[in-house]
Structure formats: structure tokens, C-alpha cells
Design a protein around this motif. Structure first.
Motif, PDB file in Angstrom:
ATOM      1  N   LEU A 174      -0.172  -2.235  -0.556  1.00  0.00           N
ATOM      2  CA  LEU A 174       0.983  -1.664  -1.252  1.00  0.00           C
ATOM      3  C   LEU A 174       0.607  -1.332  -2.696  1.00  0.00           C
ATOM      4  O   LEU A 174      -0.331  -1.887  -3.247  1.00  0.00           O
ATOM      5  CB  LEU A 174       2.158  -2.652  -1.222  1.00  0.00           C
ATOM      6  N   ASN A 175       1.364  -0.431  -3.282  1.00  0.00           N
ATOM      7  CA  ASN A 175       1.069   0.015  -4.633  1.00  0.00           C
ATOM      8  C   ASN A 175       1.721  -0.917  -5.653  1.00  0.00           C
ATOM      9  O   ASN A 175       2.936  -1.045  -5.680  1.00  0.00           O
ATOM     10  CB  ASN A 175       1.601   1.435  -4.792  1.00  0.00           C
ATOM     11  N   PRO A 176       0.924  -1.553  -6.500  1.00  0.00           N
ATOM     12  CA  PRO A 176       1.493  -2.522  -7.438  1.00  0.00           C
ATOM     13  C   PRO A 176       2.289  -1.881  -8.565  1.00  0.00           C
ATOM     14  O   PRO A 176       3.020  -2.566  -9.264  1.00  0.00           O
ATOM     15  CB  PRO A 176       0.262  -3.256  -7.989  1.00  0.00           C
ATOM     16  N   THR A 177       2.137  -0.558  -8.763  1.00  0.00           N
ATOM     17  CA  THR A 177       2.825   0.075  -9.880  1.00  0.00           C
ATOM     18  C   THR A 177       4.086   0.825  -9.444  1.00  0.00           C
ATOM     19  O   THR A 177       4.731   1.466 -10.245  1.00  0.00           O
ATOM     20  CB  THR A 177       1.903   1.076 -10.602  1.00  0.00           C
ATOM     21  N   MET A 178       4.403   0.747  -8.155  1.00  0.00           N
ATOM     22  CA  MET A 178       5.609   1.430  -7.665  1.00  0.00           C
ATOM     23  C   MET A 178       6.623   0.403  -7.205  1.00  0.00           C
ATOM     24  O   MET A 178       6.252  -0.601  -6.620  1.00  0.00           O
ATOM     25  CB  MET A 178       5.242   2.277  -6.437  1.00  0.00           C
ATOM     26  N   ARG A 179       7.893   0.706  -7.453  1.00  0.00           N
ATOM     27  CA  ARG A 179       8.925  -0.205  -6.966  1.00  0.00           C
ATOM     28  C   ARG A 179       8.953  -0.160  -5.439  1.00  0.00           C
ATOM     29  O   ARG A 179       8.604   0.857  -4.829  1.00  0.00           O
ATOM     30  CB  ARG A 179      10.289   0.214  -7.506  1.00  0.00           C
ATOM     31  N   ILE A 180       9.421  -1.275  -4.852  1.00  0.00           N
ATOM     32  CA  ILE A 180       9.490  -1.368  -3.401  1.00  0.00           C
ATOM     33  C   ILE A 180      10.316  -0.231  -2.813  1.00  0.00           C
ATOM     34  O   ILE A 180       9.947   0.393  -1.831  1.00  0.00           O
ATOM     35  CB  ILE A 180      10.137  -2.712  -2.998  1.00  0.00           C
ATOM     36  N   GLY A 181      11.442   0.053  -3.474  1.00  0.00           N
ATOM     37  CA  GLY A 181      12.347   1.082  -2.984  1.00  0.00           C
ATOM     38  C   GLY A 181      11.643   2.425  -2.859  1.00  0.00           C
ATOM     39  O   GLY A 181      11.754   3.108  -1.845  1.00  0.00           O
ATOM     40  N   GLU A 182      10.895   2.798  -3.903  1.00  0.00           N
ATOM     41  CA  GLU A 182      10.186   4.076  -3.871  1.00  0.00           C
ATOM     42  C   GLU A 182       9.181   4.116  -2.729  1.00  0.00           C
ATOM     43  O   GLU A 182       8.988   5.152  -2.097  1.00  0.00           O
ATOM     44  CB  GLU A 182       9.402   4.270  -5.172  1.00  0.00           C
ATOM     45  N   GLN A 183       8.532   2.972  -2.492  1.00  0.00           N
ATOM     46  CA  GLN A 183       7.507   2.960  -1.451  1.00  0.00           C
ATOM     47  C   GLN A 183       8.101   3.102  -0.061  1.00  0.00           C
ATOM     48  O   GLN A 183       7.478   3.653   0.836  1.00  0.00           O
ATOM     49  CB  GLN A 183       6.658   1.683  -1.551  1.00  0.00           C
TER      50      GLN A 183
END
Lengths: 409, 327
Positions: A104-113
Motif C-alpha cells: 500500500l502507498n504510505p503517502t495516500m489516505r486509505i480512502g483514496e487508495q
């Protein structure tokens, strides 16, 4: 099992990787299939090629497919362009990776992902809308209108049960209306097309489904704010966001504790059953396999050495590696303090493959032929196949000596 | 038990300060005694403090309160020379065979380092000892010239074992020695541990989260939860007659590699996760929030290990009651 229930079928797949100027045959002659609604497990030690095989199945590795076909719903993924593959990945086939922290991307919020994948696959261009509409209009003419409508909705919009009923009731009058073509296009524009708001609603529903409390607040958080078990469940949510037809779960619970492991797995299996999708479950944990798998493929050094139903592998295995693997795992339920039977030696390195059968240096039954020539696949039943020289009629004596004759009912 | 325990942990707590307000209660009030020649398994989820306890015993971490006795002597009262001797006799085998070996040292240097530090013999004697150790752990003497990256995971773990054995230890803390290894190789390493124990009369503290694996090596098993030992019993008893609800859930969560058995097993699933060990309160049972049998009193009563059967201790106020239920 009839041909048309196979959602994925991989035929004679060979995958090569170039390294140090040499061509390494990492996957050799892989054959497997997955039926709709089924859990297919692929087991094997690290380095046996299980991740490479499944990731190459969706063309995520730089491996060269030198031979073979990857048929997904009849279409060959091996010869698709990158653009066509993007349509399939994440929407029809999705993957749960082993390590959520790095996947998962550590710089993106969960919602965006979570919403990212929805916006990618369910926002359509004008041309696409026209194409979908024409397909629908053609389908209702030739088939049962209700069934055709449901199939069309599932194919392009992946509604949940509630949406399915609602949307079908909205579309039905449009089809019998004056100008069905522009009416349906209009419907896609206003309702079928994914919007940010609906993506967010879906994300909230998904978080509820994976039992994460306070979903509105959680969507705005980052991955480091979640525990290991929650991260893995978020991966599950992202993978299932588009209601895929096939889910590849690559060691989904290896990084988790025993108590959470069962919970996450139960959740994956239950959700996928609800969607009537299929799962490829990659693992080296035979306990998990025993609990969930319908069919099993055992990999060793880039080959399937044995494939069969769960019972065939656990109770009637015919390959020495499968048997060795089953004997080497500690079991909670056995009484005796008998020693574990280890398979001596280590799996071979792909750059230095032994001649003949790749398992022969570690095999207790190895014969002269095993050192010279690789064995071919022997079919034992519709579902059971094994790649071993013991199946040759000339090996009857050796087979008897090591107890491969008696087959349990 | 009449013989003097080789190692005794009395009321040990290890806390780590995060900042002025917050403290991690990694290990709290742990009592454990280990007899010479015994293997004690230590199981629990990640974050339960099992590694911290192991490291406190190896004197890598300083105890916040409580004492550790080695052959009847308290570590705190030991002189520097005695402590050095202790550090030599108590060795540790680490979880990750990739990061626990210095990549720039040859296998010979890795194994010799401890002997040199403890001045165990002349260089020639040490070299001979390295050869002997390598063969003892199932490697070849030619391997001494190589570097760690040339070995597989199982082989590296054997190097780690040889390094620990080099200084003639009496007691070895094995911290998840097989969890980074492949299933087929795990069994090899477990076999090595059992053989070495017989050969050298070692005592092990075997830390692992794999309950099935622990069963194969341990005489007694201790179950840890949030820094406390909640149950300790002879291995057979613990697996056949668990008393603490946490032990029961742990055992029920382990999947058995046999489809027929799995289909017929009843599962106890707890769908909440382990609490954070930051600023834990001293009152109430720590498992109460996840326990399916918890009552109001569990949240306020302090639990202690109580003997429920000879040698079998459990820290649950309901343990006696459960026993009745089961009978």
C-alpha cells in the motif's frame, strides 16, 4: 466438470527470466485451471515459483512467456497489450499481496487508495458508453431481456444486490421506450458512471464489510495508523472493491498472528463466496490449505509436481515431495512425540538446476532414470496428476518398497 | 522439584519509556523457573513480550524491577567477572538468519568471535573448534572460508547455532529460530536442536508463535499475553487440557494440515485484536476485553497464576469453574 466453468486456464506455460546473460527457465510447463466459485491452492517452498507463476498469469512480472497460453474467460492474457491488461487487472482479476505495509502507498489516505480503483474502472468515455449501449440493445433482442440486462450490468458496472434491483427497474422501462439508445446512454451518464460520492459510499461499505469501525474517519487515515491485521483487511477491501471474478491471494496471512490469521482468511473466503468468484490461494501453510482449498497444486522448482483435489493430495499423494512435505510439518493433534521427518537438503537454485527430475537430489526413492531424464506428467484421475518416474510401470518394485502402492479409499 | 533451577525469573518487569507520559509495559511480573536439561516453550502473539523476556534473560535489556537468578545467584549482585561468565554460558539464537550474521565476516570469523572475546584457547585450538562445530551442526569444514550470503536460510541458522555453541553455553535462548525458514527446512533445524540437547545436555528457552512446533521441542510450555504469563504447564497437559481461555483460543486457531480433521473441528474465533501494551492498568484480567467468558468481575479482579493441577498453573479467576464445566 464441464469446460465452461473454468474461469482461468493456464496451458503449457513456460516463463524465462534473463539474468547474468543467461536465460533461466523459472516456470516450466505449468498447467492449471480454476473453476468458478472454487478455492485453488498453490503450495510450495519459497523459490518454488508460486508467486512468479501467478503474477505472470496477470503479466505483472518482466518474465518472458516463451510458450503457452493464459486463458481468462477464453481470452489469452499472454498476448494482450498493456492497455487491454489494465482493463482486466483490478477489475476482473485482483491480487492481495503478502505484505500490506509495502503493497500500500504510505503517502495516500486509505480512502483514496480504495476509490482509486473504482474511479479507474467505472468512469467511462463517451465512446465506451455508446458501445455498451449497443451491446445491451443487441443482447435484449436475442436473449431473455431480464437475464441479458443482469449480465450486462454485472459485466460493466458490478452492482451489489441492492443496486442491481434498483438499476434493473430503472433501465427496463427505458428499453421499451421511444428512443432506447439515447435513454440508456443518458442512464449511464447519470447513474451508471462512477462518481466521487458513490465511490466514497462504496469505500465506506467496504470498510464496514471488513469490520473496521468508524469508517468515515478511517478513510482519511494513512496506512501507518492501522495495525497489521487491519492493513491486511484493507488490502482485501481494495482487492474486492470492483467485485472481481478471480482473486489471487498471495500468502495473505503469512505476516499475521494465528488468532488474526483465521479471521482474515474466513473473511476473504466468505466475501468471495458471496461474489461467486474464484480464488487462487498461494501459501506454504498446509493447515490453511486443509481448511479452505478445494483443489491443490504442489509446486517444486518451477513445476507443478502434483495437482489434485484436497483429499487426493492429503490422503492419496503419489509424489515423494508432497509426502515429504506432509510429514515434515508439526501437527497439534498428534499424540506421539515422534520426530518430524525432514526432507534433507535444500530446494535447487534456478540457475543451477540438477539434470533429470529437479527433486531427485532430495528424494528418498530416486532411481537411475530420475538423474538422467525429467519425468512426464501422469494423469491418475480427472483431477489428479503427478510428475514422477514412480508412475512408470517399470518402477513397480520401488513403488512397493516405499509404500506408494496402497491407495487409501 | 528438588533440584536447583538453572535459571529463575522472579517478579520480572521490563518497561520502556516512550516519552514523559507513556510507557510500554512489555513484560510485567513474570515468574519462571527452568530446571537444568529442560526445554521450556514460550508462546504468544506478536507484541506479547516474549522476545523482550528472552532478551532480558540474556541481559540485553535491563530489568525495570524484579530479579533473575542463575544457578541461585542474582544477576544484579554478580561481579563483572561473574556477569561475563553468565553472558558466556547463556547464549541466544536469533529469529532472522539473514540479519543476525555480519555479511562482511567469514563463517570462521563469525564463529570464532565469541571464543576470542572469552579467550577460549589458542588460535589453532579455536580453528579446530570451528571445524568441529561446523560438522556438529551439519555443515562442512570447507564452509568456514565462505561468507553468509553464500548460504541458504537453513544453513545460516545452523551457522547461528554453531556461533552460540562455540563458547560452551549451558542455557540457550532460541528466539523464533525456525520462523524464517521453509517448512521442509524447519524440521531439519528442529531435529538439530533436539540432537544437540541430547549430546551436550543443554537447556533451552524456546520462543515461538508456532504452537505446533513448540510442542515438538518442549517439556513445559508457557503462554504469554500482554506481558504476563497466563498459563504454564507440562507440554502434554497444556495441549490436551488448556485452562486459560486465551490458550484455548490460540490452540483452536491453529489449523491442522488434514482436511477431514479440519472439517470436523469446532473453532473459537476472537475477532478483536491484541491491545496496545502502552500504559496498561494493573487491575483486571488483560484478556478480559477479548475473552468470550469474561464477566464483570474479570475487569476489576487481579489475576495470579494458580495451580490447577500438579505443575499446571493458570491465571484465570474462572479457571476452576471452566474445569467443572468441562467435566
Amino acid at each position: 466438470m464441464s469446460e465452461n466453468t473454468k474461469i482461468l486456464e493456464v496451458k503449457d506455460l513456460h516463463v524465462d527470466f534473463l539474468s547474468y546473460g543467461a536465460e533461466n527457465h523459472v516456470i516450466r510447463d505449468a498447467n492449471y485451471y480454476v473453476n468458478k466459485g472454487e478455492v485453488m491452492a498453490i503450495v510450495g517452498e519459497s523459490g518454488s515459483g508460486k508467486s512468479v507463476l501467478t503474477q505472470t498469469t496477470v503479466r505483472l512480472t518482466p518474465g518472458i512467456i516463451s510458450q503457452g497460453q493464459i486463458l481468462f474467460e477464453g481470452k489469452d492474457l499472454a498476448h494482450m497489450t498493456e492497455k487491454q491488461l489494465e482493463e482486466v487487472r483490478g477489475r476482473d482479476i485482483s491480487i492481495i499481496f503478502q505484505d500490506a505495509m509495502t503493497a500500500l502507498n504510505p503517502t495516500m489516505r486509505i480512502g483514496e487508495q480504495i476509490t482509486e480503483v473504482l474511479m479507474k474502472h467505472f468512469v467511462f468515455t463517451k465512446a465506451e458508453m455508446e458501445q455498451f449501449t449497443d451491446e445491451l440493445l443487441a443482447a435484449v433482442k436475442t436473449q431473455d431481456p431480464d437475464a441479458a440486462l443482469a449480465a450486462w450490468l454485472t459485466e460493466y458496472f458490478r452492482p451489489n444486490e441492492k443496486q442491481m434491483a434498483l438499476w434493473a427497474s430503472q433501465l427496463k422501462p427505458l428499453l421499451s421506450g421511444a428512443d432506447p439508445r439515447s435513454a440508456v446512454i443518458g442512464w449511464i451518464k447519470t447513474t451508471g458512471n462512477m462518481t466521487k460520492e458513490r465511490a466514497k459510499e462504496t469505500a465506506i461499505d467496504l470498510l464496514k464489510m471488513i469490520k473496521i469501525s468508524d469508517p468515515e474517519k478511517r478513510l482519511r487515515q494513512y496506512i501507518f495508523q492501522f495495525s497489521g491485521g487491519m492493513r491486511q483487511r484493507i488490502m482485501v477491501a481494495i482487492a474486492l472493491a470492483c467485485r472481481p471474478k478471480l482473486l489471487i491471494a498471495d500468502e495473505p496471512t503469512t505476516a499475521l498472528d494465528v488468532t488474526i490469521k483465521a479471521e482474515v482468511l474466513n473473511m476473504i473466503i466468505q466475501l468471495v463466496r458471496e461474489l461467486n468468484s474464484a480464488i487462487i490461494l498461494i501459501t506454504h501453510d498446509l493447515g490453511i490449505v486443509a481448511s479452505y482449498a478445494d483443489r491443490i497444486g504442489v509446486m517444486y522448482a518451477g513445476e507443478f509436481v502434483e495437482t489434485g483435489t484436497s483429499d487426493e493430495i492429503f490422503y492419496q499423494s503419489q509424489h515423494p515431495y508432497t509426502r515429504g512435505l506432509l510429514k515434515s510439518i508439526p501437527r497439534l493433534d498428534t499424540d506421539s512425540n515422534e520426530d518430524l521427518k525432514a526432507i534433507e537438503g535444500t530446494p535447487p537454485n534456478v540457475t543451477r538446476m540438477p539434470k533429470g527430475c529437479p527433486f531427485h537430489p532430495r528424494c528418498e526413492c530416486a532411481m537411475e532414470i530420475c538423474r538422467q531424464q525429467a519425468p512426464a506428467l501422469t494423469t491418475l484421475s480427472d483431477t489428479h496428476a503427478v510428475r514422477c518416474w514412480l508412475q512408470d510401470p517399470r518402477a513397480a518394485e520401488v513403488r512397493k518398497k516405499f509404500g506408494y502402492e496402497e491407495v487409501q479409499p | 522439584m528438588s533440584t536447583q533451577p538453572i535459571l529463575e525469573v522472579k517478579d520480572l518487569s521490563v518497561h520502556f519509556k516512550l516519552n514523559r507520559k507513556n510507557t510500554v509495559h512489555a513484560v510485567t511480573h513474570v515468574n519462571l523457573s527452568i530446571q537444568p536439561g529442560e526445554t521450556v516453550g514460550l508462546v504468544g502473539e506478536s507484541g506479547c513480550g516474549k522476545t523482550t523476556l528472552g532478551r532480558a534473560i540474556k541481559h540485553i535489556y535491563e530489568a525495570t524491577s524484579g530479579e533473575i537468578f542463575y544457578k541461585g545467584e542474582s544477576l544484579q549482585k554478580m561481579s563483572k567477572a561473574e556477569l561475563n561468565k553468565y553472558m558466556q554460558e547463556v547464549q541466544m539464537i536469533f529469529q532472522d538468519p539473514y540479519s543476525s550474521l555480519d555479511p562482511r565476516m567469514t563463517v570462521r570469523e563469525i564463529i570464532k568471535e565469541g571464543m576470542r572475546a572469552n579467550k577460549l584457547g589458542t588460535p589453532k585450538e579455536m580453528d579446530d573448534r570451528v571445524d568441529e562445530l561446523l560438522e556438529m551442526v551439519g555443515l562442512h569444514r570447507e564452509h568456514a572460508r565462505r561468507f553468509p550470503h553464500e548460504f541458504s536460510g537453513g544453513q545460516r541458522q545452523r551457522i547461528g547455532v554453531a556461533r552460540a555453541l562455540a563458547v560452551n553455553p549451558k542455557f540457550i535462548v532460541c528466539d523464533e529460530p525456525t520462523s524464517a525458514l521453509d517448512v521442509s527446512v524447519q524440521a531439519q533445524v528442529i531435529k538439530l536442536f533436539n540432537d544437540l540437547k541430547k549430546q551436550l545436555g543443554l537447556t533451552y528457552l524456546f520462543i515461538s508463535h508456532d504452537l505446533a512446533m513448540v510442542k515438538y521441542v518442549s517439556d513445559r510450555v508457557a503462554v504469554m499475553y500482554l506481558g504476563e504469563i497466563v498459563e504454564i504447564a507440562p507440554s502434554d497437559q497444556l495441549y490436551h487440557n488448556p485452562q486459560h481461555p486465551y490458550t484455548k483460543t490460540l490452540l483452536s486457531a491453529v489449523q491442522i494440515p488434514d482436511p477431514k480433521v479440519e472439517r470436523s473441528r469446532k473453532k473459537m474465533v476472537i475477532d478483536t485484536e491484541i491491545q496496545s501494551p502502552v500504559n496498561l492498568s494493573e487491575v483486571g484480567c488483560r484478556f478480559a476485553s477479548r475473552c468470550p467468558w469474561a464477566t464483570e468481575s474479570c475487569k476489576t479482579k487481579v489475576t495470579h497464576l494458580e495451580e490447577v493441577a500438579p505443575g499446571h498453573f493458570a491465571a484465570c479467576t474462572m479457571a476452576a469453574q471452566h474445569k467443572e464445566d468441562m467435566e
